[in-house]
Design a protein around this motif. Structure first.
Motif, PDB file in Angstrom:
ATOM      1  N   ASN A   1      13.863  -1.507  -5.467  1.00 39.14           N
ATOM      2  CA  ASN A   1      13.026  -1.911  -6.598  1.00 39.14           C
ATOM      3  C   ASN A   1      11.814  -1.013  -6.783  1.00 39.14           C
ATOM      4  O   ASN A   1      10.844  -1.409  -7.426  1.00 39.14           O
ATOM      5  N   ARG A   2      11.857   0.198  -6.194  1.00 36.39           N
ATOM      6  CA  ARG A   2      10.747   1.140  -6.383  1.00 36.39           C
ATOM      7  C   ARG A   2      10.644   1.486  -7.852  1.00 36.39           C
ATOM      8  O   ARG A   2      11.637   1.577  -8.555  1.00 36.39           O
ATOM      9  N   GLY A   3       9.436   1.690  -8.305  1.00 37.85           N
ATOM     10  CA  GLY A   3       9.191   1.925  -9.727  1.00 37.85           C
ATOM     11  C   GLY A   3       8.563   0.704 -10.371  1.00 37.85           C
ATOM     12  O   GLY A   3       7.902   0.808 -11.393  1.00 37.85           O
ATOM     13  N   ARG A   4       8.768  -0.458  -9.783  1.00 31.94           N
ATOM     14  CA  ARG A   4       8.071  -1.659 -10.252  1.00 31.94           C
ATOM     15  C   ARG A   4       6.730  -1.728  -9.537  1.00 31.94           C
ATOM     16  O   ARG A   4       6.622  -1.410  -8.355  1.00 31.94           O
ATOM     17  N   LYS A   5       5.721  -2.163 -10.247  1.00 35.17           N
ATOM     18  CA  LYS A   5       4.361  -2.114  -9.713  1.00 35.17           C
ATOM     19  C   LYS A   5       4.190  -2.938  -8.444  1.00 35.17           C
ATOM     20  O   LYS A   5       3.554  -2.498  -7.487  1.00 35.17           O
ATOM     21  N   LEU A   6       4.760  -4.131  -8.408  1.00 33.21           N
ATOM     22  CA  LEU A   6       4.588  -4.993  -7.240  1.00 33.21           C
ATOM     23  C   LEU A   6       5.210  -4.377  -5.992  1.00 33.21           C
ATOM     24  O   LEU A   6       4.588  -4.336  -4.930  1.00 33.21           O
ATOM     25  N   TYR A   7       6.409  -3.864  -6.113  1.00 38.14           N
ATOM     26  CA  TYR A   7       7.099  -3.283  -4.959  1.00 38.14           C
ATOM     27  C   TYR A   7       6.445  -1.980  -4.518  1.00 38.14           C
ATOM     28  O   TYR A   7       6.384  -1.689  -3.312  1.00 38.14           O
ATOM     29  N   ASP A   8       5.968  -1.200  -5.472  1.00 36.65           N
ATOM     30  CA  ASP A   8       5.230   0.012  -5.112  1.00 36.65           C
ATOM     31  C   ASP A   8       3.947  -0.341  -4.369  1.00 36.65           C
ATOM     32  O   ASP A   8       3.592   0.308  -3.377  1.00 36.65           O
ATOM     33  N   PHE A   9       3.249  -1.377  -4.837  1.00 37.25           N
ATOM     34  CA  PHE A   9       2.020  -1.808  -4.166  1.00 37.25           C
ATOM     35  C   PHE A   9       2.317  -2.271  -2.747  1.00 37.25           C
ATOM     36  O   PHE A   9       1.605  -1.896  -1.809  1.00 37.25           O
ATOM     37  N   ILE A  10       3.365  -3.087  -2.573  1.00 38.31           N
ATOM     38  CA  ILE A  10       3.723  -3.571  -1.234  1.00 38.31           C
ATOM     39  C   ILE A  10       4.073  -2.406  -0.323  1.00 38.31           C
ATOM     40  O   ILE A  10       3.638  -2.355   0.833  1.00 38.31           O
ATOM     41  N   TYR A  11       4.847  -1.456  -0.839  1.00 41.77           N
ATOM     42  CA  TYR A  11       5.246  -0.298  -0.029  1.00 41.77           C
ATOM     43  C   TYR A  11       4.030   0.507   0.411  1.00 41.77           C
ATOM     44  O   TYR A  11       3.863   0.805   1.601  1.00 41.77           O
ATOM     45  N   TYR A  12       3.158   0.849  -0.515  1.00 41.94           N
ATOM     46  CA  TYR A  12       1.995   1.663  -0.164  1.00 41.94           C
ATOM     47  C   TYR A  12       0.993   0.882   0.676  1.00 41.94           C
ATOM     48  O   TYR A  12       0.296   1.466   1.517  1.00 41.94           O
ATOM     49  N   PHE A  13       0.915  -0.427   0.485  1.00 40.21           N
ATOM     50  CA  PHE A  13       0.046  -1.249   1.317  1.00 40.21           C
ATOM     51  C   PHE A  13       0.528  -1.233   2.762  1.00 40.21           C
ATOM     52  O   PHE A  13      -0.267  -1.071   3.697  1.00 40.21           O
ATOM     53  N   LEU A  14       1.847  -1.391   2.950  1.00 41.56           N
ATOM     54  CA  LEU A  14       2.391  -1.371   4.310  1.00 41.56           C
ATOM     55  C   LEU A  14       2.265   0.010   4.943  1.00 41.56           C
ATOM     56  O   LEU A  14       1.931   0.132   6.127  1.00 41.56           O
ATOM     57  N   ILE A  15       2.535   1.042   4.178  1.00 44.00           N
ATOM     58  CA  ILE A  15       2.449   2.397   4.713  1.00 44.00           C
ATOM     59  C   ILE A  15       1.008   2.746   5.068  1.00 44.00           C
ATOM     60  O   ILE A  15       0.748   3.424   6.067  1.00 44.00           O
ATOM     61  N   SER A  16       0.056   2.273   4.274  1.00 42.68           N
ATOM     62  CA  SER A  16      -1.351   2.563   4.584  1.00 42.68           C
ATOM     63  C   SER A  16      -1.784   1.913   5.891  1.00 42.68           C
ATOM     64  O   SER A  16      -2.704   2.398   6.545  1.00 42.68           O
ATOM     65  N   ALA A  17      -1.113   0.851   6.297  1.00 37.29           N
ATOM     66  CA  ALA A  17      -1.451   0.201   7.570  1.00 37.29           C
ATOM     67  C   ALA A  17      -1.117   1.084   8.763  1.00 37.29           C
ATOM     68  O   ALA A  17      -1.672   0.896   9.847  1.00 37.29           O
ATOM     69  N   MET A  18      -0.222   2.054   8.583  1.00 37.69           N
ATOM     70  CA  MET A  18       0.115   2.958   9.690  1.00 37.69           C
ATOM     71  C   MET A  18      -1.034   3.896  10.023  1.00 37.69           C
ATOM     72  O   MET A  18      -1.090   4.439  11.121  1.00 37.69           O
ATOM     73  N   PHE A  19      -1.941   4.101   9.092  1.00 37.41           N
ATOM     74  CA  PHE A  19      -3.014   5.069   9.298  1.00 37.41           C
ATOM     75  C   PHE A  19      -4.266   4.452   9.918  1.00 37.41           C
ATOM     76  O   PHE A  19      -5.249   5.160  10.106  1.00 37.41           O
ATOM     77  N   ILE A  20      -4.230   3.171  10.209  1.00 33.83           N
ATOM     78  CA  ILE A  20      -5.377   2.507  10.829  1.00 33.83           C
ATOM     79  C   ILE A  20      -5.131   2.457  12.334  1.00 33.83           C
ATOM     80  O   ILE A  20      -4.206   1.787  12.794  1.00 33.83           O
ATOM     81  N   PRO A  21      -5.940   3.147  13.118  1.00 36.53           N
ATOM     82  CA  PRO A  21      -5.735   3.133  14.569  1.00 36.53           C
ATOM     83  C   PRO A  21      -6.030   1.759  15.173  1.00 36.53           C
ATOM     84  O   PRO A  21      -6.862   1.004  14.662  1.00 36.53           O
ATOM     85  N   PHE A  22      -5.334   1.467  16.256  1.00 35.33           N
ATOM     86  CA  PHE A  22      -5.520   0.175  16.915  1.00 35.33           C
ATOM     87  C   PHE A  22      -6.952   0.007  17.420  1.00 35.33           C
ATOM     88  O   PHE A  22      -7.487  -1.103  17.435  1.00 35.33           O
ATOM     89  N   ASN A  23      -7.589   1.094  17.820  1.00 36.76           N
ATOM     90  CA  ASN A  23      -8.950   1.003  18.358  1.00 36.76           C
ATOM     91  C   ASN A  23      -9.939   0.463  17.334  1.00 36.76           C
ATOM     92  O   ASN A  23     -10.930  -0.156  17.693  1.00 36.76           O
ATOM     93  N   ILE A  24      -9.676   0.684  16.055  1.00 36.05           N
ATOM     94  CA  ILE A  24     -10.585   0.196  15.011  1.00 36.05           C
ATOM     95  C   ILE A  24     -10.440  -1.312  14.821  1.00 36.05           C
ATOM     96  O   ILE A  24     -11.431  -2.011  14.633  1.00 36.05           O
ATOM     97  N   ILE A  25      -9.217  -1.809  14.876  1.00 41.52           N
ATOM     98  CA  ILE A  25      -9.007  -3.242  14.634  1.00 41.52           C
ATOM     99  C   ILE A  25      -8.987  -4.068  15.920  1.00 41.52           C
ATOM    100  O   ILE A  25      -8.771  -5.274  15.882  1.00 41.52           O
TER     101      ILE A  25
END
Length: 191
Positions: free
Chosen positions: A13-37
């Motif tokens: 369902n890529r190309g739909r705004k909701l699914y794109d938002f969910i995908y990029y939201f989840l992928i952005s979580a990979m860039f947060i180091p554990f030491n910060i949270i």
């Protein structure tokens, strides 16, 4: 299976705004180091009384979700949508299509995700150190920390425990190795 199903839904369902938002939201979580949270996570875990082994398992599931979604979605992109259409024409609903057509195709990626997740959870030292409050629920990696003292190290016990920690990983990899190698060779032959 839940991570692969979620990745399937997002990828198809890529190309739909909701699914794109969910995908990029989840992928952005990979860039947060554990030491910060780490500190806020410890406070929340202790507030919800999850500072035990089941709570640690839940944290591993939640924190492994972004990487697993990323890996699965990359693999699902290579599966042609003609398989989805053929299953739909044959009368399969979305879950049947995934379970009977797409999921068997994901065997190599399932093995890869299983190996990476197992290695991460098994070798992790920091999260169990800050989350688990009861000393009798320590993981093997935390128990190995005991062998190193301030003035002396018991090398015979330490290396025996290192071998015990290494053995399950090697056994798990030997069982999943066939799937990973077949996935690599299949991926090399695809047009």
């Amino acid at each position: 299976m839940t991570n692969s199903f979620m990745a399937f839904a997002i990828t198809r369902n890529r190309g739909r705004k909701l699914y794109d938002f969910i995908y990029y939201f989840l992928i952005s979580a990979m860039f947060i180091p554990f030491n910060i949270i780490m500190l806020p996570l410890v406070k929340q875990v202790s507030f919800f009384h999850m500072d035990n082994v089941p709570g640690l398992i839940i944290l591993y599931i939640v924190m492994g979700l972004p990487m697993n979604i990323f890996l699965y979605s990359g693999y699902i992109k290579s599966i042609p949508t003609a398989l989805d259409e053929a299953a739909t024409i044959d009368g399969a609903n979305t879950f049947q299509m995934f379970y009977k057509v797409i999921f068997p195709t994901l065997k190599p990626m399932n093995a890869t995700v299983a190996i990476l997740t197992f290695l991460w959870c098994w070798n992790d030292f920091t999260m169990p150190l800050v989350i688990i409050s009861d000393q009798k629920n320590q993981t093997l990696q935390l128990a190995q920390y005991v062998f190193k003292g301030e003035f002396a190290t018991d090398y015979s016990l330490a290396f025996a425990s290192y071998l015990l920690a290494l053995l399950p990983i090697v056994i798990f990899y030997l069982f999943a190795q066939k799937q990973v190698i077949s996935g690599v060779t299949n991926g090399a032959v695809k047009a």
